[in-house]
Every structure is written in C-alpha cells, then in structure tokens.
Design a protein around this motif. Sequence first.
Motif, mmCIF file in Angstrom:
data_model
loop_
_atom_site.group_PDB
_atom_site.id
_atom_site.type_symbol
_atom_site.label_atom_id
_atom_site.label_comp_id
_atom_site.label_asym_id
_atom_site.label_seq_id
_atom_site.Cartn_x
_atom_site.Cartn_y
_atom_site.Cartn_z
ATOM 1 N N THR A 189 10.558 -27.484 2.591
ATOM 2 C CA THR A 189 11.542 -28.057 3.508
ATOM 3 C C THR A 189 12.931 -27.906 2.908
ATOM 4 O O THR A 189 13.131 -28.172 1.719
ATOM 5 N N PHE A 190 13.898 -27.498 3.734
ATOM 6 C CA PHE A 190 15.282 -27.383 3.272
ATOM 7 C C PHE A 190 16.208 -27.486 4.467
ATOM 8 O O PHE A 190 15.794 -27.357 5.628
ATOM 9 N N ASN A 191 17.491 -27.725 4.179
ATOM 10 C CA ASN A 191 18.469 -27.899 5.254
ATOM 11 C C ASN A 191 19.226 -26.624 5.578
ATOM 12 O O ASN A 191 19.832 -26.516 6.651
ATOM 13 N N ALA A 192 19.224 -25.645 4.659
ATOM 14 C CA ALA A 192 19.963 -24.399 4.886
ATOM 15 C C ALA A 192 19.462 -23.350 3.903
ATOM 16 O O ALA A 192 18.904 -23.676 2.850
ATOM 17 N N MET A 193 19.672 -22.071 4.260
ATOM 18 C CA MET A 193 19.329 -20.953 3.372
ATOM 19 C C MET A 193 20.331 -19.834 3.593
ATOM 20 O O MET A 193 20.934 -19.719 4.665
ATOM 21 N N ARG A 194 20.481 -19.012 2.549
ATOM 22 C CA ARG A 194 21.331 -17.832 2.636
ATOM 23 C C ARG A 194 20.483 -16.575 2.538
ATOM 24 O O ARG A 194 19.463 -16.553 1.847
ATOM 25 N N THR A 195 20.941 -15.539 3.194
ATOM 26 C CA THR A 195 20.265 -14.253 3.067
ATOM 27 C C THR A 195 20.284 -13.802 1.607
ATOM 28 O O THR A 195 21.322 -13.828 0.952
ATOM 29 N N GLY A 196 19.127 -13.417 1.111
ATOM 30 C CA GLY A 196 19.020 -12.978 -0.271
ATOM 31 C C GLY A 196 18.589 -14.058 -1.235
ATOM 32 O O GLY A 196 18.307 -13.762 -2.406
ATOM 33 N N ASP A 197 18.540 -15.320 -0.792
ATOM 34 C CA ASP A 197 18.011 -16.373 -1.663
ATOM 35 C C ASP A 197 16.545 -16.093 -1.974
ATOM 36 O O ASP A 197 15.840 -15.405 -1.220
ATOM 37 N N ARG A 198 16.085 -16.646 -3.081
ATOM 38 C CA ARG A 198 14.687 -16.508 -3.464
ATOM 39 C C ARG A 198 13.985 -17.852 -3.301
ATOM 40 O O ARG A 198 14.543 -18.900 -3.626
ATOM 41 N N LEU A 199 12.753 -17.800 -2.819
ATOM 42 C CA LEU A 199 11.951 -19.004 -2.616
ATOM 43 C C LEU A 199 10.658 -18.874 -3.409
ATOM 44 O O LEU A 199 9.916 -17.895 -3.245
ATOM 45 N N LEU A 200 10.397 -19.844 -4.278
ATOM 46 C CA LEU A 200 9.142 -19.909 -5.022
ATOM 47 C C LEU A 200 8.268 -20.990 -4.406
ATOM 48 O O LEU A 200 8.708 -22.129 -4.228
ATOM 49 N N VAL A 201 7.022 -20.615 -4.081
ATOM 50 C CA VAL A 201 6.073 -21.537 -3.461
ATOM 51 C C VAL A 201 4.859 -21.654 -4.372
ATOM 52 O O VAL A 201 4.248 -20.636 -4.735
ATOM 53 N N ALA A 202 4.506 -22.882 -4.756
ATOM 54 C CA ALA A 202 3.395 -23.120 -5.677
ATOM 55 C C ALA A 202 2.202 -23.694 -4.918
ATOM 56 O O ALA A 202 2.361 -24.525 -4.016
ATOM 57 N N PHE A 203 0.998 -23.249 -5.305
ATOM 58 C CA PHE A 203 -0.255 -23.752 -4.734
ATOM 59 C C PHE A 203 -1.126 -24.252 -5.884
ATOM 60 O O PHE A 203 -1.415 -23.497 -6.822
ATOM 61 N N ASP A 204 -1.541 -25.505 -5.830
ATOM 62 C CA ASP A 204 -2.428 -26.051 -6.857
ATOM 63 C C ASP A 204 -3.848 -25.544 -6.616
ATOM 64 O O ASP A 204 -4.440 -25.799 -5.559
ATOM 65 N N LEU A 205 -4.394 -24.832 -7.596
ATOM 66 C CA LEU A 205 -5.746 -24.297 -7.469
ATOM 67 C C LEU A 205 -6.776 -25.358 -7.834
ATOM 68 O O LEU A 205 -6.503 -26.251 -8.646
ATOM 69 N N PRO A 206 -7.972 -25.287 -7.256
ATOM 70 C CA PRO A 206 -9.021 -26.265 -7.582
ATOM 71 C C PRO A 206 -9.384 -26.201 -9.063
ATOM 72 O O PRO A 206 -9.353 -25.139 -9.693
ATOM 73 N N LYS A 207 -9.726 -27.357 -9.624
ATOM 74 C CA LYS A 207 -10.110 -27.407 -11.033
ATOM 75 C C LYS A 207 -11.411 -26.641 -11.247
ATOM 76 O O LYS A 207 -12.354 -26.757 -10.472
#
Length: 730
Positions: A656-674
Amino acid sequence: MRLLPLQMNTSSRTKQRSAGKDDASKGAWYRNWEGYLIVLVASFLRFYRIDTSQFEGDQVQIFRLAHDAVHHGLLPVTNGTASLGFANPPGLLYFYMLPAALSDNPVLAMLLNSFFAVTAVFLTHLFVTRYYGRFAGAVAGLLYAAAPVPLIYSRFIWQPNMMQPFVVLFFLALFRGVVDRRTGWLPLALLWLAILLQTHLTVLLLVIPLFMAVLFAPETLRWRDLGYSCLALLVVFFPYLLWELVTNFGDLAIIHSILLTQTCQHANACIDNTSWNIYLTFLGSHDPHQVSFTSNSLIHRFSTPLSWLATVLLYCVIAGLVTALALSLYWWRKSLRTARGIQVVGDGQASEMGVPKAARWRRWISLMPPPAAAGLLLLCAWQLLPPLVMVRHTLPIFTHYLLVIIPGPFILVAIFLERLRKWFSRSEDTLRLLARGLLYSVTVLILLLQTVGGTALVLDDVRGRFNSKGLDLYFSDFHSIQNAFSELDRLAKQRHVSRVYVAADFPTGQAMYFFSGQLHTPVTVFDSDRCLVLPNPADGPALLLTPPYADLTYTLLNHYASARSVEQPPMLGGNPFGIFELSTPMKEVPPQVVFGQDMQLESIQTQRFSFDGVSRMISRWNWLRSLAPAYETTHHYRVRVQLGGGEDQAIATICTFNAMRTGDRLLVAFDLPKGGVAPHTAALSVQYSISTQDMPRYGPLHLITHRHLSSRYVPLKAANGKNSIVVRTS
C-alpha cells in the motif's frame, strides 16, 4: 403543567437536604481558596508537556476528520468504528472542530481535551462542596486532580476521554431534581447522557441512576420536560441519524448479529474479578495493562508508598460506600416512620370521602427516600452497577470501559472522611480533638502522596522512562513523530533531494500519512510490513524515514540498496526513528514479465534473514507508471505467488502506498512456510485496488465519515493476456 403537583418538603426532609450544605452556604465558591489550588494542580498535571501525548490511530483519525470537516465544509456523521463493529456517533468530534479551525497543529486539540479534564476536576469540587461540605469538596477535588490513572486519560485525544466532565454534569442534573427538588433537571440530564452515549457504550449503565431519579422525585417533572428532552436527543443524535439513513440503518443489522452472537456464547461467558481489578486500577499509581516503567522511573522509586496509598484509598472507598448505604437507609427508614405517622392521622379524616388521585401520588412520594438519602443511593448505584454488570462477560474488558465511574471513588473517600470529621467534631474533649487532628494529618498525607504519584507519572511519561516494546503495539507520541518529520524536511532542503520516502508500520501508519502532507518535498508513504519502495536509480539519492522497529526494512536496505544513516530522531520510551540517504544500484537485468502498465518483474529469489530466522521469497519490481498523490487516496497492489503445491500453498502480500514515480523499485516479501523447500518455479499474479475517503451526500448535505471505500481488486493482465505467469526463482 406538571406531571405531579410539587410537594412541600417536611421538616425532616429539609433538614436532611440542608445538612450537607452548611459549609457551602457560608460563601460563594470563588471565595474558597482551595478551589484555586485544585485547578492549579489539575492544570499543571494535564497541560505540562502535552505535546508528548499519544498520537496514533484513533487520535490521528479524530483530528483529521475534524480538520477536514472544517476546511472542506463537510458534516461529520461518524467518529470511527467501535470494537464491536458498528460506527461510533460523531458528537465529540464537533468539539475538536474548534481547535482544528484555528490551526492544523493537533496540539490545540490536545489542549482542549486537557481543558475538559480540568473542568471535570473543578466541577467535581463544586459538586461535592455543594452537597457534602467544603472539607469533602477539597478532598475529592485534590484526589481527582492528582489521580495517576485518570491523568493518563486526560492527556491525549480520544472520545472516551471526553466523558469526564459530562459524567459530573449528569449527576449535577440528577441532584438538582432529587436532592434540591427543583424542576427542569430531566432535559439537562438527558442532554448530558446523549453526549455521553457518543463516547462509549458502557455509559448506558447510567440509565439506571436516571430511572432511580425519576422514581425518587416524580413531583419535579413537568409535561414540557418531555418535549425539551426529545429536542435535546434529536439535536445530539441528528448527525448519526443521517449516517443511518445513508446506510439504510446498516448498524442495526450489526447490532442484531452481535446480540445473536452474545446469546449463542451465553454458556461460554466468563465470570471473574477483572472488573474489580480495573476498579482498583483507578486507585493505583499506574495502569498495569499499559506501558511498563523502567527501573529508574519515579513510579518505580516511589512504588512502596504509592502501593500503601492505593491500599488506604481502597479501604476508604469501601468505608465510604458502606457509610453512604448506611446513612441513606437510616434516613429512609426515619422518613418512612414520620410519613406513616402523618398518614395515620390523615386516614381517619379521608376514610369516608375517598382518596383523590393527587393524594395517592403523595403516598407514593412519601415512600421514597428523603433528598439526602436519595442522593447517596444514586452515588452508590453509580459505583456498584458497572463493576457488577461486567463480572460476567463474553468479551475482554479494558480499563477505559470503567471510565464512567470516575470521579466516583474519590467522592466516596471524601464522604467517608467528612463523616469522620463531623463525628469527631461533636464535642471538644481531648480524645476527640486528638482524633480530629490525626484525621487532618492523615488526610494531608494522603493528598500529598496522591500528588506525588500523579506528578511522578507525568514526569516519567514526558521523559520517556517507560518501555512499550513488550506491548502488541508500541507507544508513539506526537512530539517524537513531529520532530522526525521536521528533521526529514530539513535534511531534504539541505541536501536538495527531489524525493523522500516514508516507511509506515501499523502503530505509526496513520500519523505517518498525516504528517507527510505537511512536508515541502514530494513524498511516497508506503506500508513497510512486507514491502519496500526504493528510488529510481536515475534520479540520484533520496531520503527514507523509517519507524523505530522496522527490522525487515533495515535488512532489505542492506541487501538491495545503498543506504547510509544520517539521523536518528528519538522516540519516547523506545528505539529511535531512522533517516537514511539511499540510492538504488543500477543493474542490467533482462526484461521479464510485465503486469498491465504498472509493474515489471526484475527478479525473484529466496533468502533466509538472520534477524528472525524466517525464509522469505523476495520479488523485485520496476515501476512503469506514475501515481500522483490525491486527497486521502491509497493504492493497493496484491502480489500473489503460488508455489508448486497448488492453491493451498499460495502466499499473498499487499503493498500500500499513496504515490509512485516511474522508475521506482518495489520489493515485495513473502514469508515461506517453516520447514518448506525453496521452490524453483512459482506462479505470479497481481491485483489492484484503490481506497478513497467516504464523503456521501444526503440531499443538500455533504457528509464525511470515518470510512475509506475500497474498490474491488482488479487482476492485472500479463503480456500473454493471462492473469498469472510462471517464473523461475533463484
């Protein structure tokens, strides 16, 4: 026209009513020096360093709604969501609109909240002085002025905190009818009760004292009181009625489902002493359910005498309750004997003439307690009902649920000490003189210890001598957050950066979004739970503000960005904020899958982080289109990864974010099952939603509610036209 003829009080009733006002009748309230001392103590403890008060979640929402309503010409109709799921009425929000109209600085709203609390203390002093004497008024006022736990609820913005003066006003209205036997009290009582009902639902328990007052003093009621009462209720609840009309009374369905759920869980209800323990909390030096104080805090150093004080106050409250019940029952019995004697004489004269209707009502009135006894019974019902009703409960009970009893315990202590003083003053023999001197000495010691406890709590709070990390949500104060954003703005101007980024977690989220609107540099605010936004490598360095406990953010910065700490603004009672100068390394990566016109995947890999020992899959994205900031608008991207095992192994993360610029980088993390094995391939899909402020219209009225309306999630298509695509992981 009256509902009942107003009766002349008998001599015994007049004596009972006037007995408690001897001291007060000797002079006007402004001639009593102790009143100024009470206001001085209450004001210092409630206004001192008010800028360090709590400012998160509900506090931000209340002030923002008040501010937006004033500056956008909107009518507030709700004030947040209750813990049970339905909307809270907006009544107290209108008080906060006054400071919001004067300034966009929330400190004025905090000052208003503290002013209401000081007013409650002063009204308590006047109330007790009027009905129980000057000595009792001084004791009750000073105990309440310096009570540590009520102080906590007097120093930050929140609708339950505003109930304190209206509770006292409510009982002043009841005593006007029951003790003073004056007319016109019912509309006032219902007006204060209507306002109180907009603070918290536990105030419904005050309906019982109101009903008792109607029974005790029916001769003071007039037909026009019903009209005035209905008008008061309509005015106070008119905005909330608009909300129900807009939602087709949707809250009624929620309340109905709650009642059904409570009925189903009736057999599983818990019976314990939680409500009694919370009652005792208001007599103690701090609330054990909130932040814990450090070993160098004043509360910790004075813990022994303050624990003794809590024990003494407890015994005084119990003694005051017993005294009030005993006196009221004694006076009631005495009044019944007098009335029975008068009735025997009157029955002989009226036996053959029949009993007129007015005479029958007089008999009912003669069965009711005399004014002073009725007042004491109201106080006892006020203090006994909430803890007794909550002994059996199906939901957790929190401290603020019993705010409705304040300042009752201090009034009971004052009544008990006043009765002791009167008993010791009956004669001037040496023993009673010594006992009276001892009573005054003990009273002064109690008041001094109470003042020490309240002062210690305030000083520990404003100097950060506490630790909130052990709580589910850590404490964040206004001054610390404002200072962090001031430093961020200063550094952005000094370093001539064109963009700043703000990471928000759950405790500070709403405050981060609120203060970001006051920055002079374009800003992107994003939720940092499992996401991180980095600047476009071509735009050069940027600044990033992080919350105190953003361990995942710090780890991602170390692995995927070039970040250097430039400032650590302090946070009261916790870790500092972080301000980083960061840039994104320029990497040549082969183009991969693109979802819609929004985001392009650069890489996806699995890593195990040492700070919590959890394995995570990290996807790195290149942002393709700009999202401009808009009023109370946030964008939500749900990135879903399906591992090799099928739907049951699908993991989703919402950024979730309020604004973005072209060329910004987004890192998305997923917690893997133990214990799971890192997959070699995964199916990726992305969905998009947008949230905006709910501002409905009802006829010519433009309203504002606490809600943010979210659109349905729309899947973003991959280049092959499908909703998902399989990619390799590393």
